[in-house]
Design a protein around this motif. Structure first.
Motif, short mmCIF file in Angstrom:
data_model
loop_
_atom_site.label_atom_id
_atom_site.label_comp_id
_atom_site.label_asym_id
_atom_site.label_seq_id
_atom_site.Cartn_x
_atom_site.Cartn_y
_atom_site.Cartn_z
N ASP A 133 69.19 16.76 32.19
CA ASP A 133 67.77 16.40 32.28
C ASP A 133 67.02 16.72 30.98
OD1 ASP A 133 68.17 15.57 34.85
OD2 ASP A 133 67.42 17.40 35.79
N ILE A 134 67.32 17.87 30.39
CA ILE A 134 66.62 18.25 29.15
C ILE A 134 67.02 17.33 28.01
CG2 ILE A 134 66.40 20.06 27.39
CD1 ILE A 134 66.65 22.13 29.62
N VAL A 135 68.31 17.06 27.87
CA VAL A 135 68.78 16.19 26.77
C VAL A 135 68.17 14.79 26.89
CG1 VAL A 135 70.78 15.04 25.76
CG2 VAL A 135 70.92 17.46 26.40
N LEU A 136 68.22 14.21 28.07
CA LEU A 136 67.73 12.85 28.25
C LEU A 136 66.22 12.74 28.24
CD1 LEU A 136 70.26 11.54 30.95
CD2 LEU A 136 70.23 11.09 28.49
N SER A 137 65.53 13.87 28.22
CA SER A 137 64.07 13.83 28.12
C SER A 137 63.61 13.58 26.68
CB SER A 137 63.46 15.15 28.62
OG SER A 137 63.76 16.24 27.75
N PHE A 138 64.54 13.67 25.72
CA PHE A 138 64.19 13.49 24.31
C PHE A 138 64.20 12.00 23.91
CE2 PHE A 138 64.72 17.96 24.11
CZ PHE A 138 64.11 18.40 22.94
N GLU A 139 63.30 11.67 23.04
CA GLU A 139 63.23 10.31 22.50
C GLU A 139 64.51 10.01 21.72
OE1 GLU A 139 60.21 7.61 19.69
OE2 GLU A 139 59.99 9.80 19.81
N TYR A 140 64.99 8.78 21.80
CA TYR A 140 66.18 8.26 21.14
C TYR A 140 67.48 8.56 21.89
CZ TYR A 140 62.94 8.28 17.12
OH TYR A 140 61.85 8.12 16.31
N PHE A 141 67.48 9.53 22.82
CA PHE A 141 68.71 9.86 23.53
C PHE A 141 68.81 8.98 24.78
CE2 PHE A 141 68.57 14.55 21.92
CZ PHE A 141 68.69 14.07 20.62
N VAL A 142 69.81 8.07 24.80
CA VAL A 142 69.89 7.11 25.90
C VAL A 142 71.02 7.40 26.89
CG1 VAL A 142 68.83 5.26 24.55
CG2 VAL A 142 71.31 5.55 24.50
N GLY A 143 71.91 8.31 26.56
CA GLY A 143 73.00 8.65 27.47
C GLY A 143 73.81 9.83 26.95
N ILE A 144 74.49 10.53 27.84
CA ILE A 144 75.33 11.65 27.42
C ILE A 144 76.70 11.55 28.08
CG2 ILE A 144 73.31 13.13 27.18
CD1 ILE A 144 74.26 14.68 29.63
N HIS A 145 77.69 12.16 27.46
CA HIS A 145 79.04 12.23 28.03
C HIS A 145 79.81 13.34 27.33
CE1 HIS A 145 80.68 10.18 24.42
NE2 HIS A 145 79.61 9.44 24.47
N ASP A 146 81.03 13.60 27.82
CA ASP A 146 81.90 14.63 27.24
C ASP A 146 81.21 15.99 27.15
OD1 ASP A 146 83.91 12.80 27.01
OD2 ASP A 146 83.69 12.46 24.86
N LEU A 147 80.52 16.37 28.21
CA LEU A 147 79.90 17.70 28.26
C LEU A 147 80.97 18.73 28.58
CD1 LEU A 147 77.52 19.68 28.35
CD2 LEU A 147 77.17 19.02 30.74
N ILE A 148 81.10 19.73 27.74
CA ILE A 148 82.06 20.81 27.92
C ILE A 148 81.32 22.14 27.82
CG2 ILE A 148 84.18 21.91 27.09
CD1 ILE A 148 85.00 19.27 25.87
N VAL A 149 81.50 23.00 28.82
CA VAL A 149 80.86 24.32 28.83
C VAL A 149 81.94 25.40 28.82
CG1 VAL A 149 79.31 25.89 30.05
CG2 VAL A 149 78.87 23.42 30.11
N HIS A 150 81.84 26.31 27.85
CA HIS A 150 82.77 27.43 27.76
C HIS A 150 82.04 28.70 28.19
CE1 HIS A 150 85.73 25.03 25.53
NE2 HIS A 150 84.71 24.56 24.83
N ASN A 151 82.63 29.43 29.11
CA ASN A 151 82.00 30.63 29.66
C ASN A 151 82.75 31.87 29.15
OD1 ASN A 151 80.80 32.62 31.15
ND2 ASN A 151 81.32 31.78 33.14
N TYR A 152 82.04 32.68 28.36
CA TYR A 152 82.62 33.93 27.86
C TYR A 152 82.00 35.15 28.53
CZ TYR A 152 84.85 31.12 24.29
OH TYR A 152 85.62 30.19 23.65
#
Length: 397
Positions: free
Chosen positions: A240-259
């Motif tokens: 939601d935060i990423v797509l709220s920005f101007e110019y950003f039309v889609g996201i993919h390949d989200l990877i989260v590393h938990n340390y």
């Protein structure tokens, strides 16, 4: 009571992203657990031993193990709060998971030891003891204290997102149930003459309950150590935060590393129009990464993928192909879609497909199925596909 303890012993209690604050919460939870379980274990073991009441002695040993668990949790919080160093550039946060896993192992150890002693007593045919009024009072007080510990540890565990304290809370709830069963037996045996050693039978039941609790807790903690997928809420918040920005039309390949709690790193590919000013888009990337860290505490790195958003024929082809692969499996998604100019014999459609876990087809089989569907849309279509794995547990659209 919980709020008062937090107010007295945790400075800046609202700033849970601060490792010092998390450590203070952890120290408080562990200290409370140690004090409560010392009182309960000593009183139960003493009363159970003097009265020959195996179930109460076993419950006291369980509380003694809980005290040891609190000590290990305290050590875990201390070690996990150590800052990053040369050998551990991402910090020591996973020590908290290790301490929680050790707690689970201790719970299992106590459960199996208790099971062996209880079965031996039952087989030997030892007579059932008579529960005294004092023992009943101790059991009632124990249930009350353990109920409070459950709510205390659950609240503190949720505040700082601590798997160790949440595991301790679950164990406290289990203690309430097992002690409650012993209380029922103590009352029943005072009024009913049971032809077998009901005390030993209940002790066996308590042992199995403790073993189940240890296995459940170990499984949850081991998932964190091995690398469980991120919470759906975190995925949605990042998206939601990423797509709220101007110019950003889609996201993919989200990877989260938990340390460890409060130590999360992530990367994501963001689709941007290829004709936009790269300097302006990069500025948005920097602002987005900073906002994600401020709001979610996640160190995010964004990779820009330029796509053609003005070519209507590409947009139509992408929409058709997206719908086509959905007919194979609803979980399939595509991204990085490109298309060579339409030709009489071959029009290349170049894209990536995200394949979910436990998928029915091999990549070769899926490639053939998608190409068959593409030719049904247009006989010149030839798909050049790169298959990606889903690392979130949830599909990103």
């Amino acid at each position: 009571m919980t709020s008062l303890l937090i107010k007295l012993f945790v400075k800046n209690s609202n700033n849970t992203k601060d490792n010092a604050v998390r450590t203070a919460y952890g120290n408080l939870g562990s200290a409370v657990g140690i004090c409560a379980n010392i009182i309960l274990s000593v009183s139960k073991i003493l009363i159970g031993f003097l009265g020959g009441m195996l179930s109460i002695t076993a419950d006291g040993l369980n509380n003694l193990a809980d005290m040891g668990s609190s000590v290990l949790t305290l050590i875990g919080f201390k070690l996990s709060s150590k800052p990053a160093d040369r050998d551990h550039p991402f910090g020591h946060g996973r020590m908290e998971y290790m301490s929680a896993f050790t707690v689970s192992f201790l719970i299992l150890l106590v459960g199996f030891e208790l099971l062996g002693d209880s079965v031996g007593t039952l087989v030997d045919g030892a007579p059932a003891p008579t529960f005294t009024t004092l023992s009943i009072i101790v059991l009632i007080l124990s249930i009350a204290i353990k109920c409070w510990l459950y709510f205390f540890n659950r609240k503190v565990g949720k505040i700082i997102d601590s798997s160790a304290l949440i595991a301790t809370a679950k164990d406290s709830l289990n203690d309430c149930i097992s002690t409650g069963a012993i209380l029922v037996v103590s009352i029943v045996t005072r009024f009913v003459d049971v032809p077998f050693n009901l005390d030993a039978v209940v002790a066996i039941g308590v042992a199995f309950f403790i073993i189940w609790s240890g296995i459940s807790s170990a499984k949850d903690t081991l998932n964190e150590i091995l690398g469980a997928p991120p919470e759906k809420e975190l995925i949605d918040n990042i998206s939601d935060i990423v797509l709220s920005f101007e110019y950003f039309v889609g996201i993919h390949d989200l990877i989260v590393h938990n340390y460890g709690p409060g130590r999360q790193f992530a990367s994501v590919h963001v689709e941007v129009p290829q004709n936009e000013n790269v300097v302006l888009v990069h500025e948005k990337v920097d602002l987005c990464e900073k906002l994600i860290y401020e709001k979610l505490g996640v160190n995010l790195v964004i990779h820009m993928d330029p796509i053609d958003t003005d070519n209507q024929s590409i947009a139509v082809a992408r929409e058709k192909m997206s719908a086509a692969i959905k007919t194979i499996d609803e979980r399939l998604t595509l991204h990085d879609f490109r298309m060579t100019p339409a030709a009489h014999t071959r029009t290349n459609l170049i894209f990536d497909v995200v394949v979910p876990a436990k998928f029915n087809y091999t990549e070769k089989e899926l490639d053939e199925i998608i190409n068959t569907k593409a030719r049904e849309l247009d006989k010149t279509y030839v798909c050049v596909i790169t298959f990606d794995n889903d690392f979130t547990g949830e599909q990103i659209h």
